[in-house]
Design a protein around this motif. Structure first.
Motif, PDB file in Angstrom:
ATOM      1  N   THR A  53       0.830  -1.204   0.000  1.00  0.00           N
ATOM      2  CA  THR A  53       0.000   0.000   0.000  1.00  0.00           C
ATOM      3  C   THR A  53       0.865   1.255   0.000  1.00  0.00           C
ATOM      4  O   THR A  53       0.587   2.220  -0.726  1.00  0.00           O
ATOM      5  CB  THR A  53      -0.913   0.000   1.241  1.00  0.00           C
ATOM      6  OG1 THR A  53      -1.564  -1.253   1.314  1.00  0.00           O
ATOM      7  CG2 THR A  53      -1.941   1.096   1.147  1.00  0.00           C
ATOM      8  N   THR A 113       0.411   4.067  -2.778  1.00  0.00           N
ATOM      9  CA  THR A 113      -0.190   5.350  -2.434  1.00  0.00           C
ATOM     10  C   THR A 113       0.831   6.372  -1.952  1.00  0.00           C
ATOM     11  O   THR A 113       0.575   7.566  -1.991  1.00  0.00           O
ATOM     12  CB  THR A 113      -1.226   5.178  -1.313  1.00  0.00           C
ATOM     13  OG1 THR A 113      -0.536   4.702  -0.154  1.00  0.00           O
ATOM     14  CG2 THR A 113      -2.294   4.186  -1.697  1.00  0.00           C
ATOM     15  N   ALA A 116      -4.053  -0.501   5.887  1.00  0.00           N
ATOM     16  CA  ALA A 116      -4.036  -1.761   5.143  1.00  0.00           C
ATOM     17  C   ALA A 116      -3.498  -2.886   6.017  1.00  0.00           C
ATOM     18  O   ALA A 116      -4.022  -4.006   6.010  1.00  0.00           O
ATOM     19  CB  ALA A 116      -3.182  -1.612   3.886  1.00  0.00           C
TER      20      ALA A 116
END
Lengths: 306, 380
Positions: free
Chosen positions: A52, A56, A65
């Motif tokens: 993640t 991101t 996450a």
């Protein structure tokens, strides 16, 4: 002096994942569920968090996450041990093994990837204090968050009605059941919360502490967190101290070596475990001590019908 | 409980125990099972079956990865003369014995076990399969059908030291070490000697992490070395953590076991890599030509089993030239990493002037050379 400050800073940082996972497991165990799957849960969360963060670039998304992944894997564990009443030890070990294999499998493409550099966070104003600034106030927010969490967990367990119910479920599920509490759902909630915290710990490892993913990178910290709950006699504040003690001894050993002070590393590696044994001996010298704190139904299945 | 029932129970207990014991001892006696492995040779030569077992996963860009590259190389070189298989992540100990036995039963004629801890299992299985050839990396126990091979890894570490000695600004090198065994100490010493050959002021700090693989701890060790002033790091551990920490801290480091340049484009000075391919081709050919004989093989830079590869572009040409010169020296035998006088860091002469270290000496290195700080941890 500066070296000492760095050592304190490293200790806080090293203790943080242990404390996070330890607090999660403590909640589990207070509700009477022993989750030996922590190592595998942390690994799955570490790979989820790292992936993640890579996608991101946001570490809070990565923690979320990690928490989700941890909670999801613990949900499987919870369903197995709470509803199907499978053996908690065997199920936990199975989850641990599954987690390490599964994380390695999904993480193949993440090996060797680099996260975008984020500037080291710090607390404004306080970071400029001599010594203390270096030691305490140039840390990742998670380091402070875990201290707050330990306080919150203590407050929850001992000062709220919900905490009392949780402990009741861990002490005597039959009584809690007789009083009309949904024992299995409470246990599942504790397992999910515990798994989420283990998950955050895993994500912290792979995103902040050692920003990389390699198979098996949790390297036994899940087991140490399990040992910590016993070490702390299931008390959140003691657990936090224990985490710093474990982290501190490891860091001290590395720092001493880099400073040219010679201590056998094997000896230093052994120390935290010796400390655990000493604490256990001290605790058990007064049987009341452990009986007062250990959840009486830890590891025992509960059959509502019986 | 009265006296009689007690006696009865005692007798019963003894009986059960005795029965249990006989059952156990029966189980322990190894069933003599000389299962014929080799099928009678068919008219047209079937490919030779070769098997490899690794202690780690092959995808880790580390020790096991390097072995698997060697396997692929051999398979490509030998074409349809050989069929290779591998088993990864085999735990050292009883599990290894089961895997090796399994591979031998499946008709593999040559089996490579690539980690030190597989040694005892290899010895046991080799005894039971006299017509299968066994090869054990970094081991020392041999048998008529079991031989050992290893790389002179320290020669690669020496070449890395030359680059390190030239690239350091603080004249302080760092080494993240696993366990104080001769192999690791040899690498620490060779790294330091290489650096001193181009920069006599260099000193080396060592941090032991007590693990072959613990990325968080390796990272912390690298950090503490950097805090202690080290600016070029090398590690004798199996992950890329140290290299990646150097990248973050804007210092230099080396890859270990295999080419790790992709992991740290700015920090990576070169990789001390292992190349087992040449040996695997030779070993399999020995079986094919019926010239396989037991013994020990130790190959270094000369045979191409270890080398400093992928030296970074930003390393100045004169430094690269120094590495090339040393590599040439190692190849033609005019240079040996450990040539007397070798003095340890307490001032004691460990190798007399003019003497070139032999394998026995190399196998028992248990000191830091002059320039390495601290004391070797006791109890190796």
């Amino acid at each position: 002096m500066n070296q000492l400050a760095l050592l304190v800073a490293a200790t806080l940082s090293a203790g943080t994942p242990l404390a996070l996972a330890g607090l999660g497991l403590l909640l589990n165990e207070r509700a009477g569920v022993l989750n030996l799957g922590s190592e595998g849960i942390m690994l799955v969360a570490a790979v989820a968090g790292f992936g993640t963060a890579l996608l991101t670039g946001n570490e809070w998304a990565a923690f979320a996450a990690g928490a989700l992944a941890g909670a999801a894997l613990s949900a499987v564990f919870g369903w197995l041990v709470i509803w199907l009443n499978t053996n908690q030890y065997a199920t936990g070990l199975a989850i641990s093994l599954f987690g390490s294999g599964f994380s390695a499998f999904v993480g193949i493409d993440l090996v060797g990837k680099q996260l975008v550099e984020t500037p080291a966070p710090s607390v404004p104003l306080l970071r400029d204090l001599p010594f203390l600034g270096e030691a305490l106030f140039k840390q990742h927010p998670m380091v402070y968050l875990v201290m707050t969490l330990a306080g919150a967990a203590a407050w929850f367990l001992y000062r709220t009605r919900a905490g009392l119910v949780l402990r009741a479920v861990g002490e005597s599920p039959a009584s809690a059941h007789a009083l009309g509490y949904p024992v299995r759902r409470i246990r599942l909630a504790a397992v999910l919360a515990g798994g989420a915290l283990c998950g955050v710990a895993g994500a912290y490892l792979s995103v902040v502490y050692t920003p990389l993913w390699v198979e098996g990178m949790v390297a036994g910290r899940g087991w140490i967190a399990l040992a910590l709950t016993v070490f702390a006699t299931w008390r959140p504040a003691r657990l936090l101290l224990g985490a710093y003690l474990f982290g501190g001894v490891t860091m001290l050993q590395l720092f001493l070596q880099a400073q040219g002070v010679q201590v056998a590393p094997q000896f230093m590696t052994m120390l935290p475990y010796v400390a655990t044994v000493v604490v256990l001996v001290l605790i058990s010298s007064n049987p009341l001590w452990i009986r007062l704190n250990m959840p009486a139904s830890l590891g025992k299945p509960f059959f509502p019908g019986a | 409980m009265n006296h009689r029932t007690f006696l009865k129970q005692l007798a019963l207990g003894a009986l059960v125990a005795a029965a249990g014991l006989t059952a156990c001892s029966k189980k322990e006696a190894p069933p003599p099972a000389p299962t014929p492995v080799a099928a009678p040779a068919p008219a047209k030569p079937a490919p030779l079956k070769a098997a490899f077992i690794y202690v780690g996963p092959v995808g880790d860009a580390g020790y096991s990865f390097a072995h698997d590259e060697g396997r692929k190389f051999a398979a490509a070189q030998l074409g349809d003369k050989v069929v290779t298989t591998y088993v990864e992540k085999v735990a050292e100990g009883p599990d290894a014995e089961r895997v090796i036995r399994d591979l031998a039963t499946q008709g593999n004629k040559i089996i490579f076990a690539t980690s030190f801890g597989f040694g005892d299992s290899m010895v046991k299985v080799a005894k039971d399969f006299p017509d299968v050839y066994f090869e054990h990396a970094t081991g020392y126990k041999t048998a008529p059908n079991l031989r050992v091979y290893e790389a002179r890894f320290h020669e690669g570490a020496y070449l890395a030291g030359i680059v390190a000695g030239k690239m350091t600004r603080t004249n302080t090198l760092g080494f993240v070490a696993s366990f104080p065994i001769p192999e690791v100490l040899r690498n620490i010493d060779a790294y330091t000697l290489g650096a001193q050959s181009v920069n006599p002021k260099v000193k080396t700090k060592v941090v032991w992490v007590g693990a072959w693989f613990d990325p968080p701890k390796e990272t912390e060790a690298a950090k503490s070395l950097i805090n202690g002033g080290a600016d070029v790091l090398l590690q004798n551990t199996d992950s890329t953590a140290v290299l990646q920490e150097a990248e973050r801290s804007k210092k230099y480091a080396f890859g270990w076991d295999s080419d790790m340049s992709a992991f740290a484009p700015k920090a990576h000075l070169g990789s001390v890599a292992l190349n087992w391919g040449g040996y695997y081709v030779k070993a399999i050919n020995d079986v094919l030509d019926h010239t396989w004989k037991t013994g020990e093989t130790k190959w270094g830079v000369k045979e191409g089993m270890t080398d400093l590869v992928k030296v970074a572009d930003f390393v100045p040409a004169d430094v690269k030239a120094k590495v090339d010169a040393a590599r040439q020296g190692l190849k033609d035998g005019t240079l040996a990493v450990f040539t007397g006088p070798v003095v340890d860091n307490t001032g004691k002469v460990q190798l007399a002037k003019g003497v070139v270290a032999d394998d026995k000496w190399l196998g028992s290195v248990n000191f830091y050379v002059k320039g390495v700080e601290g004391k070797v941890p006791a109890g190796k």
